[in-house]
Write a protein that holds these residues in place. Structure first.
Motif, PDB file in Angstrom:
ATOM      1  N   PRO A   1       0.692  -1.192  -0.105  1.00  0.00           N
ATOM      2  CA  PRO A   1      -0.151  -0.105  -0.098  1.00  0.00           C
ATOM      3  C   PRO A   1       0.693   1.431   0.160  1.00  0.00           C
ATOM      4  O   PRO A   1       2.090   1.101   0.425  1.00  0.00           O
ATOM      5  CB  PRO A   1      -0.795   0.002   1.300  1.00  0.00           C
ATOM      6  CG  PRO A   1       0.144  -0.932   2.179  1.00  0.00           C
ATOM      7  CD  PRO A   1       0.793  -1.922   1.164  1.00  0.00           C
ATOM      8  N   TYR A   2       0.222   2.315  -0.522  1.00  0.00           N
ATOM      9  CA  TYR A   2       1.067   3.594  -0.484  1.00  0.00           C
ATOM     10  C   TYR A   2      -0.098   4.330   0.017  1.00  0.00           C
ATOM     11  O   TYR A   2      -1.216   4.394  -0.315  1.00  0.00           O
ATOM     12  CB  TYR A   2       1.736   3.870  -1.445  1.00  0.00           C
ATOM     13  CG  TYR A   2       1.129   3.979  -3.053  1.00  0.00           C
ATOM     14  CD1 TYR A   2       0.511   5.258  -3.504  1.00  0.00           C
ATOM     15  CD2 TYR A   2       0.939   2.927  -3.513  1.00  0.00           C
ATOM     16  CE1 TYR A   2       0.056   5.268  -4.661  1.00  0.00           C
ATOM     17  CE2 TYR A   2       0.165   2.690  -4.773  1.00  0.00           C
ATOM     18  CZ  TYR A   2      -0.375   4.131  -5.302  1.00  0.00           C
ATOM     19  OH  TYR A   2      -0.959   4.221  -6.355  1.00  0.00           O
ATOM     20  N   ARG A   3       0.297   5.805   0.671  1.00  0.00           N
ATOM     21  CA  ARG A   3      -0.657   6.883   0.931  1.00  0.00           C
ATOM     22  C   ARG A   3      -0.676   8.013  -0.168  1.00  0.00           C
ATOM     23  O   ARG A   3       0.355   8.359  -0.650  1.00  0.00           O
ATOM     24  CB  ARG A   3      -0.005   7.536   2.342  1.00  0.00           C
ATOM     25  CG  ARG A   3      -0.198   6.510   3.491  1.00  0.00           C
ATOM     26  CD  ARG A   3       0.616   7.142   4.536  1.00  0.00           C
ATOM     27  NE  ARG A   3       0.432   8.243   4.903  1.00  0.00           N
ATOM     28  CZ  ARG A   3       0.123   8.881   5.696  1.00  0.00           C
ATOM     29  NH1 ARG A   3      -0.339   8.478   6.617  1.00  0.00           N
ATOM     30  NH2 ARG A   3       0.210  10.383   6.053  1.00  0.00           N
ATOM     31  N   VAL A   4      -2.039   8.212  -0.251  1.00  0.00           N
ATOM     32  CA  VAL A   4      -2.101   9.115  -1.409  1.00  0.00           C
ATOM     33  C   VAL A   4      -3.106  10.315  -0.899  1.00  0.00           C
ATOM     34  O   VAL A   4      -4.057   9.962  -0.126  1.00  0.00           O
ATOM     35  CB  VAL A   4      -3.141   8.610  -2.770  1.00  0.00           C
ATOM     36  CG1 VAL A   4      -3.581   9.534  -3.675  1.00  0.00           C
ATOM     37  CG2 VAL A   4      -2.424   7.325  -3.298  1.00  0.00           C
ATOM     38  N   PRO A   5      -2.563  11.496  -1.168  1.00  0.00           N
ATOM     39  CA  PRO A   5      -3.399  12.807  -0.438  1.00  0.00           C
ATOM     40  C   PRO A   5      -4.887  12.816  -0.775  1.00  0.00           C
ATOM     41  O   PRO A   5      -4.959  12.465  -2.292  1.00  0.00           O
ATOM     42  CB  PRO A   5      -2.639  14.029  -0.837  1.00  0.00           C
ATOM     43  CG  PRO A   5      -1.298  13.632  -1.360  1.00  0.00           C
ATOM     44  CD  PRO A   5      -1.388  12.007  -1.606  1.00  0.00           C
ATOM     45  N   MET A   6      -5.717  13.086  -0.300  1.00  0.00           N
ATOM     46  CA  MET A   6      -7.146  13.188  -0.575  1.00  0.00           C
ATOM     47  C   MET A   6      -7.313  14.835  -1.427  1.00  0.00           C
ATOM     48  O   MET A   6      -6.399  15.357  -1.247  1.00  0.00           O
ATOM     49  CB  MET A   6      -8.078  13.280   0.928  1.00  0.00           C
ATOM     50  CG  MET A   6      -8.147  11.934   1.181  1.00  0.00           C
ATOM     51  SD  MET A   6      -9.190  11.942   2.833  1.00  0.00           S
ATOM     52  CE  MET A   6     -10.575  12.208   2.343  1.00  0.00           C
ATOM     53  N   SER A   7      -8.166  14.679  -1.857  1.00  0.00           N
ATOM     54  CA  SER A   7      -8.472  16.068  -2.535  1.00  0.00           C
ATOM     55  C   SER A   7      -8.771  17.300  -1.583  1.00  0.00           C
ATOM     56  O   SER A   7      -8.694  17.188  -0.360  1.00  0.00           O
ATOM     57  CB  SER A   7     -10.075  15.917  -3.298  1.00  0.00           C
ATOM     58  OG  SER A   7     -11.033  15.862  -2.227  1.00  0.00           O
ATOM     59  N   PRO A   8      -8.599  18.580  -2.018  1.00  0.00           N
ATOM     60  CA  PRO A   8      -8.695  19.617  -0.936  1.00  0.00           C
ATOM     61  C   PRO A   8     -10.070  19.515  -0.207  1.00  0.00           C
ATOM     62  O   PRO A   8      -9.826  19.893   1.032  1.00  0.00           O
ATOM     63  CB  PRO A   8      -8.488  21.066  -1.912  1.00  0.00           C
ATOM     64  CG  PRO A   8      -7.605  20.386  -3.133  1.00  0.00           C
ATOM     65  CD  PRO A   8      -8.093  19.126  -3.250  1.00  0.00           C
ATOM     66  N   VAL A   9     -11.080  19.299  -0.681  1.00  0.00           N
ATOM     67  CA  VAL A   9     -12.364  19.183   0.206  1.00  0.00           C
ATOM     68  C   VAL A   9     -12.270  18.079   0.889  1.00  0.00           C
ATOM     69  O   VAL A   9     -12.733  18.214   1.958  1.00  0.00           O
ATOM     70  CB  VAL A   9     -13.493  18.949  -0.890  1.00  0.00           C
ATOM     71  CG1 VAL A   9     -14.931  18.874  -0.146  1.00  0.00           C
ATOM     72  CG2 VAL A   9     -13.869  20.388  -1.890  1.00  0.00           C
ATOM     73  N   GLY A  10     -11.603  16.803   0.502  1.00  0.00           N
ATOM     74  CA  GLY A  10     -11.314  15.623   1.588  1.00  0.00           C
ATOM     75  C   GLY A  10     -10.813  16.047   2.596  1.00  0.00           C
ATOM     76  O   GLY A  10     -11.102  15.819   3.815  1.00  0.00           O
ATOM     77  N   GLN A  11      -9.567  16.762   2.464  1.00  0.00           N
ATOM     78  CA  GLN A  11      -8.660  17.467   3.542  1.00  0.00           C
ATOM     79  C   GLN A  11      -9.600  18.468   4.546  1.00  0.00           C
ATOM     80  O   GLN A  11      -9.430  18.306   5.881  1.00  0.00           O
ATOM     81  CB  GLN A  11      -7.486  18.208   3.017  1.00  0.00           C
ATOM     82  CG  GLN A  11      -6.580  17.188   2.442  1.00  0.00           C
ATOM     83  CD  GLN A  11      -5.385  17.811   1.742  1.00  0.00           C
ATOM     84  OE1 GLN A  11      -5.394  18.932   1.641  1.00  0.00           O
ATOM     85  NE2 GLN A  11      -4.461  16.989   1.328  1.00  0.00           N
ATOM     86  N   MET A  12     -10.495  19.262   3.714  1.00  0.00           N
ATOM     87  CA  MET A  12     -11.231  20.185   4.836  1.00  0.00           C
ATOM     88  C   MET A  12     -12.142  19.278   5.647  1.00  0.00           C
ATOM     89  O   MET A  12     -12.496  19.416   6.820  1.00  0.00           O
ATOM     90  CB  MET A  12     -12.030  21.228   3.992  1.00  0.00           C
ATOM     91  CG  MET A  12     -11.132  22.127   3.450  1.00  0.00           C
ATOM     92  SD  MET A  12     -12.038  23.410   2.763  1.00  0.00           S
ATOM     93  CE  MET A  12     -12.617  22.727   1.157  1.00  0.00           C
ATOM     94  N   ILE A  13     -12.771  18.216   4.946  1.00  0.00           N
ATOM     95  CA  ILE A  13     -13.587  17.486   5.792  1.00  0.00           C
ATOM     96  C   ILE A  13     -13.096  16.729   6.781  1.00  0.00           C
ATOM     97  O   ILE A  13     -13.659  16.387   7.890  1.00  0.00           O
ATOM     98  CB  ILE A  13     -14.445  16.457   4.562  1.00  0.00           C
ATOM     99  CG1 ILE A  13     -15.404  17.249   3.750  1.00  0.00           C
ATOM    100  CG2 ILE A  13     -15.227  15.676   5.435  1.00  0.00           C
ATOM    101  CD1 ILE A  13     -16.271  18.483   4.261  1.00  0.00           C
TER     102      ILE A  13
END
Length: 144
Positions: A67-79
């Motif tokens: 597995p590897y970590r992928v940043p979420m979208s900007p809206v996902g990060q806000m949520i």
């Protein structure tokens, strides 16, 4: 000033209208006044999703399934931040909708992104790290 976040500090009220340009401030979202280190870690961890590398012909078995970590979208990060910071809400915009942490995936982003951004901005203001060291206190033993 202590080194621990006071869990008894009342939440901060973020007030706004029913629409982006509405200045009536009839709706309120309550957020934690300060994040602890644990809150910050939980938000950062929730801001990534795990994905698995797809197997290819030239990949070697186990390496392809790591597995590897992928940043979420900007809206996902806000949520992710709001899920940890918001403690409740009230007002006509939220009429009949009881706040709970699990509600965020069901919110209509087209209708609500404006106030989500507004609340997120206030959360960031409340949790901006110091940029300067505090002034050194004078020692009572210092020469006068």
């Amino acid at each position: 000033m202590g080194i621990l976040v006071d869990r008894n500090t009342p939440p901060v009220a973020v007030r706004f209208g029913n629409e982006p340009e509405d200045g009536l401030e009839v709706n309120t979202v309550f957020v934690k006044a300060k994040f602890s280190l644990g809150d910050t870690i939980n938000i950062e961890e929730a801001s990534y999703k795990m994905e698995f590398a797809s197997a290819t012909d030239d990949a070697k078995g186990d390496e392809a399934s790591q597995p590897y970590r992928v940043p979420m979208s900007p809206v996902g990060q806000m949520i992710a931040a709001l899920r940890h910071a918001v403690t409740g809400w009230e007002g006509p915009l939220f009429d009949g909708i009881r706040y709970r942490r699990s509600i965020w995936p069901d919110i209509d982003v087209v209708e609500c992104e404006w106030w989500i951004r507004l609340v997120h901005q206030r959360i960031n203001e409340l949790n901006t790290p110091r940029t300067q060291e505090p002034a050194k206190a004078k020692s009572p033993n210092a020469a006068k």
